[in-house]
Design a protein around this motif. Structure first.
Motif, PDB file in Angstrom:
ATOM      1  N   PRO A 126      49.849  -1.662 -52.000  1.00 52.64           N
ATOM      2  CA  PRO A 126      49.737  -0.236 -52.331  1.00 52.64           C
ATOM      3  C   PRO A 126      51.047   0.395 -52.822  1.00 52.64           C
ATOM      4  CG  PRO A 126      48.541  -0.694 -50.319  1.00 52.64           C
ATOM      5  CD  PRO A 126      49.275  -1.951 -50.679  1.00 52.64           C
ATOM      6  N   VAL A 127      52.189  -0.167 -52.419  1.00 50.50           N
ATOM      7  CA  VAL A 127      53.474   0.374 -52.890  1.00 50.50           C
ATOM      8  C   VAL A 127      53.604   0.163 -54.396  1.00 50.50           C
ATOM      9  CG1 VAL A 127      56.000   0.160 -52.740  1.00 50.50           C
ATOM     10  CG2 VAL A 127      54.606   0.067 -50.656  1.00 50.50           C
ATOM     11  N   VAL A 128      53.194  -1.006 -54.880  1.00 48.60           N
ATOM     12  CA  VAL A 128      53.245  -1.288 -56.325  1.00 48.60           C
ATOM     13  C   VAL A 128      52.301  -0.345 -57.061  1.00 48.60           C
ATOM     14  CG1 VAL A 128      52.938  -3.034 -58.124  1.00 48.60           C
ATOM     15  CG2 VAL A 128      53.819  -3.712 -55.869  1.00 48.60           C
ATOM     16  N   TYR A 129      51.083  -0.173 -56.526  1.00 47.27           N
ATOM     17  CA  TYR A 129      50.107   0.727 -57.151  1.00 47.27           C
ATOM     18  C   TYR A 129      50.610   2.168 -57.148  1.00 47.27           C
ATOM     19  CZ  TYR A 129      46.602  -2.963 -57.396  1.00 47.27           C
ATOM     20  OH  TYR A 129      45.918  -4.109 -57.721  1.00 47.27           O
ATOM     21  N   GLU A 130      51.279   2.558 -56.095  1.00 48.62           N
ATOM     22  CA  GLU A 130      51.795   3.921 -55.981  1.00 48.62           C
ATOM     23  C   GLU A 130      52.806   4.226 -57.080  1.00 48.62           C
ATOM     24  OE1 GLU A 130      54.848   6.172 -52.979  1.00 48.62           O
ATOM     25  OE2 GLU A 130      53.354   4.856 -52.047  1.00 48.62           O
ATOM     26  N   HIS A 131      53.650   3.250 -57.398  1.00 47.66           N
ATOM     27  CA  HIS A 131      54.689   3.460 -58.408  1.00 47.66           C
ATOM     28  C   HIS A 131      54.184   3.302 -59.841  1.00 47.66           C
ATOM     29  CE1 HIS A 131      58.395   4.004 -56.077  1.00 47.66           C
ATOM     30  NE2 HIS A 131      57.850   3.190 -55.183  1.00 47.66           N
ATOM     31  N   PHE A 132      53.259   2.363 -60.072  1.00 46.31           N
ATOM     32  CA  PHE A 132      52.885   2.017 -61.449  1.00 46.31           C
ATOM     33  C   PHE A 132      51.394   2.074 -61.746  1.00 46.31           C
ATOM     34  CE2 PHE A 132      56.776  -0.250 -60.267  1.00 46.31           C
ATOM     35  CZ  PHE A 132      57.656   0.282 -61.204  1.00 46.31           C
ATOM     36  N   GLY A 133      50.575   2.266 -60.734  1.00 43.91           N
ATOM     37  CA  GLY A 133      49.137   2.311 -60.962  1.00 43.91           C
ATOM     38  C   GLY A 133      48.498   0.942 -61.136  1.00 43.91           C
ATOM     39  N   GLY A 134      49.302  -0.112 -61.102  1.00 41.42           N
ATOM     40  CA  GLY A 134      48.783  -1.473 -61.251  1.00 41.42           C
ATOM     41  C   GLY A 134      49.690  -2.325 -62.112  1.00 41.42           C
ATOM     42  N   LYS A 135      49.235  -3.533 -62.370  1.00 39.21           N
ATOM     43  CA  LYS A 135      50.032  -4.491 -63.141  1.00 39.21           C
ATOM     44  C   LYS A 135      50.284  -3.998 -64.574  1.00 39.21           C
ATOM     45  CE  LYS A 135      48.180  -8.484 -64.549  1.00 39.21           C
ATOM     46  NZ  LYS A 135      47.742  -9.902 -64.586  1.00 39.21           N
ATOM     47  N   GLU A 136      49.272  -3.381 -65.179  1.00 40.58           N
ATOM     48  CA  GLU A 136      49.404  -2.902 -66.556  1.00 40.58           C
ATOM     49  C   GLU A 136      50.504  -1.855 -66.671  1.00 40.58           C
ATOM     50  OE1 GLU A 136      46.597  -3.086 -64.859  1.00 40.58           O
ATOM     51  OE2 GLU A 136      45.427  -4.607 -65.923  1.00 40.58           O
ATOM     52  N   GLY A 137      50.566  -0.962 -65.695  1.00 36.70           N
ATOM     53  CA  GLY A 137      51.591   0.077 -65.707  1.00 36.70           C
ATOM     54  C   GLY A 137      52.989  -0.488 -65.558  1.00 36.70           C
ATOM     55  N   LEU A 138      53.133  -1.463 -64.673  1.00 42.28           N
ATOM     56  CA  LEU A 138      54.432  -2.121 -64.484  1.00 42.28           C
ATOM     57  C   LEU A 138      54.841  -2.851 -65.760  1.00 42.28           C
ATOM     58  CD1 LEU A 138      56.833  -3.055 -62.781  1.00 42.28           C
ATOM     59  CD2 LEU A 138      55.373  -4.860 -61.835  1.00 42.28           C
ATOM     60  N   TYR A 139      53.900  -3.558 -66.365  1.00 46.42           N
ATOM     61  CA  TYR A 139      54.171  -4.287 -67.602  1.00 46.42           C
ATOM     62  C   TYR A 139      54.622  -3.322 -68.709  1.00 46.42           C
ATOM     63  CZ  TYR A 139      53.369  -7.316 -71.660  1.00 46.42           C
ATOM     64  OH  TYR A 139      53.516  -8.037 -72.819  1.00 46.42           O
ATOM     65  N   ALA A 140      53.941  -2.190 -68.819  1.00 48.79           N
ATOM     66  CA  ALA A 140      54.286  -1.203 -69.852  1.00 48.79           C
ATOM     67  C   ALA A 140      55.718  -0.698 -69.682  1.00 48.79           C
ATOM     68  CB  ALA A 140      53.300  -0.034 -69.812  1.00 48.79           C
ATOM     69  N   VAL A 141      56.137  -0.448 -68.439  1.00 55.05           N
ATOM     70  CA  VAL A 141      57.492   0.032 -68.179  1.00 55.05           C
ATOM     71  C   VAL A 141      58.512  -1.051 -68.533  1.00 55.05           C
ATOM     72  CG1 VAL A 141      59.121   0.753 -66.373  1.00 55.05           C
ATOM     73  CG2 VAL A 141      56.807   1.707 -66.420  1.00 55.05           C
ATOM     74  N   PHE A 151      51.937 -12.139 -68.681  1.00 54.33           N
ATOM     75  CA  PHE A 151      51.150 -11.056 -68.081  1.00 54.33           C
ATOM     76  C   PHE A 151      50.000 -11.611 -67.243  1.00 54.33           C
ATOM     77  CE2 PHE A 151      47.576  -8.100 -68.205  1.00 54.33           C
ATOM     78  CZ  PHE A 151      48.160  -6.938 -67.712  1.00 54.33           C
ATOM     79  N   ASP A 152      49.232 -12.526 -67.825  1.00 53.80           N
ATOM     80  CA  ASP A 152      48.055 -13.051 -67.123  1.00 53.80           C
ATOM     81  C   ASP A 152      48.415 -13.849 -65.878  1.00 53.80           C
ATOM     82  OD1 ASP A 152      46.301 -11.877 -68.933  1.00 53.80           O
ATOM     83  OD2 ASP A 152      46.325 -13.623 -70.262  1.00 53.80           O
ATOM     84  N   GLY A 153      49.565 -14.526 -65.900  1.00 50.78           N
ATOM     85  CA  GLY A 153      49.957 -15.357 -64.770  1.00 50.78           C
ATOM     86  C   GLY A 153      50.648 -14.605 -63.643  1.00 50.78           C
ATOM     87  N   THR A 154      50.839 -13.305 -63.826  1.00 55.37           N
ATOM     88  CA  THR A 154      51.507 -12.480 -62.813  1.00 55.37           C
ATOM     89  C   THR A 154      50.484 -11.618 -62.091  1.00 55.37           C
ATOM     90  OG1 THR A 154      53.517 -12.404 -64.152  1.00 55.37           O
ATOM     91  CG2 THR A 154      53.278 -10.700 -62.479  1.00 55.37           C
ATOM     92  N   SER A 155      50.657 -11.477 -60.792  1.00 57.05           N
ATOM     93  CA  SER A 155      49.736 -10.646 -60.004  1.00 57.05           C
ATOM     94  C   SER A 155      50.503  -9.580 -59.235  1.00 57.05           C
ATOM     95  CB  SER A 155      48.947 -11.512 -59.018  1.00 57.05           C
ATOM     96  OG  SER A 155      49.812 -12.033 -58.026  1.00 57.05           O
ATOM     97  N   VAL A 156      49.798  -8.505 -58.894  1.00 56.28           N
ATOM     98  CA  VAL A 156      50.385  -7.444 -58.072  1.00 56.28           C
ATOM     99  C   VAL A 156      50.782  -8.015 -56.712  1.00 56.28           C
ATOM    100  CG1 VAL A 156      49.888  -5.271 -56.867  1.00 56.28           C
ATOM    101  CG2 VAL A 156      49.199  -5.564 -59.250  1.00 56.28           C
ATOM    102  N   GLU A 157      49.967  -8.937 -56.195  1.00 54.22           N
ATOM    103  CA  GLU A 157      50.258  -9.561 -54.906  1.00 54.22           C
ATOM    104  C   GLU A 157      51.623 -10.246 -54.924  1.00 54.22           C
ATOM    105  OE1 GLU A 157      45.786  -9.353 -55.183  1.00 54.22           O
ATOM    106  OE2 GLU A 157      47.400  -9.885 -56.539  1.00 54.22           O
ATOM    107  N   GLU A 158      51.889 -10.952 -56.023  1.00 57.20           N
ATOM    108  CA  GLU A 158      53.148 -11.686 -56.125  1.00 57.20           C
ATOM    109  C   GLU A 158      54.342 -10.740 -56.253  1.00 57.20           C
ATOM    110  OE1 GLU A 158      54.625 -15.820 -58.167  1.00 57.20           O
ATOM    111  OE2 GLU A 158      53.000 -14.691 -59.089  1.00 57.20           O
ATOM    112  N   VAL A 159      54.173  -9.679 -57.034  1.00 64.08           N
ATOM    113  CA  VAL A 159      55.240  -8.678 -57.167  1.00 64.08           C
ATOM    114  C   VAL A 159      55.545  -8.086 -55.791  1.00 64.08           C
ATOM    115  CG1 VAL A 159      55.868  -6.442 -58.164  1.00 64.08           C
ATOM    116  CG2 VAL A 159      54.656  -8.126 -59.571  1.00 64.08           C
ATOM    117  N   ALA A 160      54.489  -7.711 -55.074  1.00 63.89           N
ATOM    118  CA  ALA A 160      54.659  -7.110 -53.743  1.00 63.89           C
ATOM    119  C   ALA A 160      55.319  -8.090 -52.779  1.00 63.89           C
ATOM    120  CB  ALA A 160      53.301  -6.654 -53.203  1.00 63.89           C
ATOM    121  N   ALA A 161      54.887  -9.352 -52.828  1.00 64.98           N
ATOM    122  CA  ALA A 161      55.439 -10.360 -51.911  1.00 64.98           C
ATOM    123  C   ALA A 161      56.931 -10.563 -52.151  1.00 64.98           C
ATOM    124  CB  ALA A 161      54.688 -11.678 -52.068  1.00 64.98           C
ATOM    125  N   ARG A 162      57.341 -10.639 -53.421  1.00 65.52           N
ATOM    126  CA  ARG A 162      58.764 -10.833 -53.724  1.00 65.52           C
ATOM    127  C   ARG A 162      59.609  -9.629 -53.311  1.00 65.52           C
ATOM    128  NH1 ARG A 162      60.231 -14.332 -59.093  1.00 65.52           N
ATOM    129  NH2 ARG A 162      58.729 -16.003 -58.762  1.00 65.52           N
TER     130      ARG A 162
END
Length: 200
Positions: free
Chosen positions: A40-55, A23-34
């Motif tokens: 903002p697309v990642v934030y739109e779907h999950f509200g942030g890294k915590e939301g994505l992790y929870a899903v 969790f700590d080594g992953t960033s929203v920037e990296e998710v978006a880049a891949r």
């Protein structure tokens, strides 16, 4: 890509990154880049890294529990133990990213769904099986919870070790786990005591 397809793509990428880096080594920037999208697309779907992790964690929890529940078909208690051990080892073998996500240290504020909470859910299923078996042997059914935690903990820790070692074969690992657990359970003492320390 539709919104639903984009969401699935982000979940797949998040799962892989959380497995590789935690969790700590992953960033929203990296998710978006891949995913080749903006942050903002990642934030739109999950509200942030915590939301994505929870899903991601919620999906893995359900996948593992579904496997174990489906494996526990009617049968002799020893067979049920074999089925549970093999179901966990199958999951580790077939879903290495998912298992890494669950087995890694979760963030402090993570929702329920860490590996220990998943194993706790499995232990509760095993507890009912053991309690019934204990009654037939005139053992204390209230202690089934303790024994179920011990059994599931043993299988889970061996599973984590086997994930890296990959030797011996999965079926051999399961057979030895069941050998230790079953032969220990089949000779349980009704009132065990310590030989090195007297009760106070």
């Amino acid at each position: 890509m539709s919104a639903a397809q984009r969401r699935e793509q982000l979940i797949t990428i998040g799962r892989q990154l959380f497995a590789e880096r935690g969790f700590d080594g992953t960033s929203v920037e990296e998710v978006a880049a891949r995913a080749k999208v903006s942050k903002p697309v990642v934030y739109e779907h999950f509200g942030g890294k915590e939301g994505l992790y929870a899903v991601v964690v919620d999906r893995e929890v359900r996948a593992l529990l579904d496997r174990i529940t489906a494996a526990l078909t009617a049968g002799h208690p020893r067979e049920l133990l074999e089925q549970a051990a093999l179901a966990l080892l199958d999951y580790i073998e077939e879903e290495p990213h998912g298992f890494r996500v669950l087995a890694r240290q979760a963030p402090v504020l993570a929702p329920a769904g860490t590996f220990s909470s998943v194993m706790n859910d499995v232990a509760h299923q095993v507890e009912h099986i053991l309690a019934a078996e204990f009654r037939t042997r005139d053992l204390e059914p209230k202690l089934a919870e303790l024994y179920s935690q011990a059994l599931v903990g043993m299988v889970a820790l061996v599973g984590q070790w086997w994930r890296e070692a990959r030797k011996p074969k999965k079926e051999v690992v399961a057979a030895h786990l069941v050998n230790l657990a079953w032969n220990g359970l089949s000779n349980l003492e009704a009132r065990p005591g310590l030989t090195t320390r007297r009760p106070r």
